[in-house]
Scaffold this active site. Structure first.
Site, short mmCIF file in Angstrom:
data_model
loop_
_atom_site.label_atom_id
_atom_site.label_comp_id
_atom_site.label_asym_id
_atom_site.label_seq_id
_atom_site.Cartn_x
_atom_site.Cartn_y
_atom_site.Cartn_z
N CYS A 117 -10.24 4.24 4.02
CA CYS A 117 -8.88 4.53 4.47
C CYS A 117 -8.69 6.03 4.44
O CYS A 117 -9.56 6.77 3.96
CB CYS A 117 -7.87 3.82 3.57
SG CYS A 117 -6.20 3.73 4.31
N LYS A 209 -3.08 -7.87 4.48
CA LYS A 209 -2.59 -6.89 3.52
C LYS A 209 -1.09 -6.71 3.72
O LYS A 209 -0.64 -6.23 4.77
CB LYS A 209 -3.31 -5.55 3.68
CG LYS A 209 -2.89 -4.48 2.68
CD LYS A 209 -3.70 -3.21 2.89
CE LYS A 209 -3.30 -2.10 1.92
NZ LYS A 209 -4.06 -0.85 2.17
N ARG A 231 5.00 2.10 4.65
CA ARG A 231 3.91 1.57 5.48
C ARG A 231 4.24 0.21 6.07
O ARG A 231 3.34 -0.52 6.48
CB ARG A 231 2.63 1.51 4.64
CG ARG A 231 2.17 2.89 4.20
CD ARG A 231 1.04 2.83 3.18
NE ARG A 231 0.65 4.20 2.81
CZ ARG A 231 0.05 4.52 1.68
NH1 ARG A 231 -0.22 3.58 0.78
NH2 ARG A 231 -0.26 5.77 1.41
N LYS A 262 -4.44 -9.40 0.11
CA LYS A 262 -3.92 -8.43 -0.85
C LYS A 262 -2.41 -8.33 -0.69
O LYS A 262 -1.94 -8.15 0.44
CB LYS A 262 -4.58 -7.07 -0.61
CG LYS A 262 -4.10 -5.96 -1.55
CD LYS A 262 -4.76 -4.63 -1.20
CE LYS A 262 -4.28 -3.53 -2.17
NZ LYS A 262 -4.84 -2.20 -1.83
#
Length: 337
Positions: A117, A209, A231, A262
């Site tokens: 990332c 996620k 985000r 996640k």
């Protein structure tokens, strides 16, 4: 009263283990580690008691501590010496993860997974190339949100993620784990690895996620909090369950070898869904907030941390996870011994 059916018959000490439906082993666990290029000594992570950032010189020693407990795999995160607009230290040959992985791979038998990332490497803390409009708002002092939703330019980010993944593998990583939630990231990384001759290196996709409140301590640990906004426009809405299947299917089609959910505990239904719908190995990330809340309760004397951690991780395995990334990895492995 009919007592011919007595479930207690199978709960005695002698038979309990024989009929246990779910088992947990140290080999199921992955221990995250944080390597920090800005320090020469270990730095405790206050919001994650028991964990530290370690300098590159201590990376091998840190991994050896993990291996000594019986855990065989680590997930490496890096804190770079400098940050810039595009996160260029993420793919630098002498970057923090690259340097640490070279040493770990050369001096230990650990299975090394790397997080791919850009958020730890960009000066704005977002997971990719920042749109010019968003950067202008940020530099102009506007910190009130993501505005037009163009914070991260998805397609321009893919090449940088692919370069980062290749650099990790060339340094010795055994598996890469893209976590930016960029559309097409798995396909871009798979293609880049294959073109570089690394067709046998697996990709563990952060396929599902969520934009979760449970990431707070991690952002302290990895110095990766966004400088503005959040985000939510590129991580999933916690309200969505069906979307998770679309996300996992997309990554599977693009070549993901392992599908991750996640966080883990608030999304055990999703872990079970992914396990049921896909033949791929399923990973679940028992994240920093899940770790921190048990530690806090333990410090207050409200819970036995080891027992509650074991029960939590066992529930993740029971839901269908084949491998579990957890900050409790070493504690649970030691308890299993």
């Amino acid at each position: 009263m009919d007592l011919t059916r007595r479930p207690r018959r199978l709960r005695g000490d002698g038979v309990r283990g024989l009929v246990s439906e779910t088992s947990l082993d140290a080999s199921d666990l992955v221990a995250p580690i944080f390597v920090d290029a800005t320090t020469e000594e270990r730095v405790p992570i206050e919001s994650m008691p028991g964990h530290e950032r370690v300098p590159i010189s201590e990376a091998v020693a840190r991994v050896e501590e993990v291996l000594a407990t019986g855990v065989e795999a680590v997930l490496v995160f890096g804190i770079p010496e400098s940050k810039d607009e595009r996160g260029s230290r993420a793919w630098a040959q002498d970057g923090v993860v690259q340097e640490a992985v070279r040493r770990i791979s050369a001096e230990t038998d650990a299975y090394v997974i790397t997080d791919v990332c850009l958020c730890e490497y960009t000066d704005h803390g977002h997971c990719g190339v920042l749109a010019s409009e968003a950067r202008e708002r940020w530099e102009g002092g506007a910190h009130d949100g993501d505005g037009d939703g163009l914070t991260v330019k998805n397609d321009e980010t893919l090449d940088l993620l692919a370069r980062t993944a290749v650099s990790h593998v060339e340094a010795g990583a055994d598996m890469v784990a893209p976590s930016a939630m960029s559309d097409g990231q798995v396909g871009a990384i798979r293609e880049a690895l294959d073109d570089a001759g690394h067709e046998n290196v697996p990709v563990m996709a952060y396929a599902v996620k969520y934009a979760s409140a449970f990431y707070g301590p991690f952002r302290d640990a990895a110095d990766g909090a966004p400088a503005f906004g959040d985000r939510r426009h590129y991580q999933m809405d916690p309200a969505n369950r069906r979307e998770a299947m679309r996300m996992a299917a997309r990554d599977a089609e693009e070549g993901a070898d392992v599908l991750m959910v996640k966080p883990a505990l608030p999304y055990l239904d999703v872990v079970a869904d992914v396990r049921r719908e896909f033949d791929h190995p399923v990973a679940a990330y028992n994240v920093s907030g899940e770790y921190a809340m048990l530690q806090a309760a333990g410090e207050m004397g409200w819970l036995d941390v080891t027992e509650s951690a074991y029960e939590s991780v066992l529930s993740i395995k029971r839901a269908g996870a084949d491998l579990i990334i957890t900050y409790f990895a070493e504690d649970i492995a030691a308890a299993l011994e």
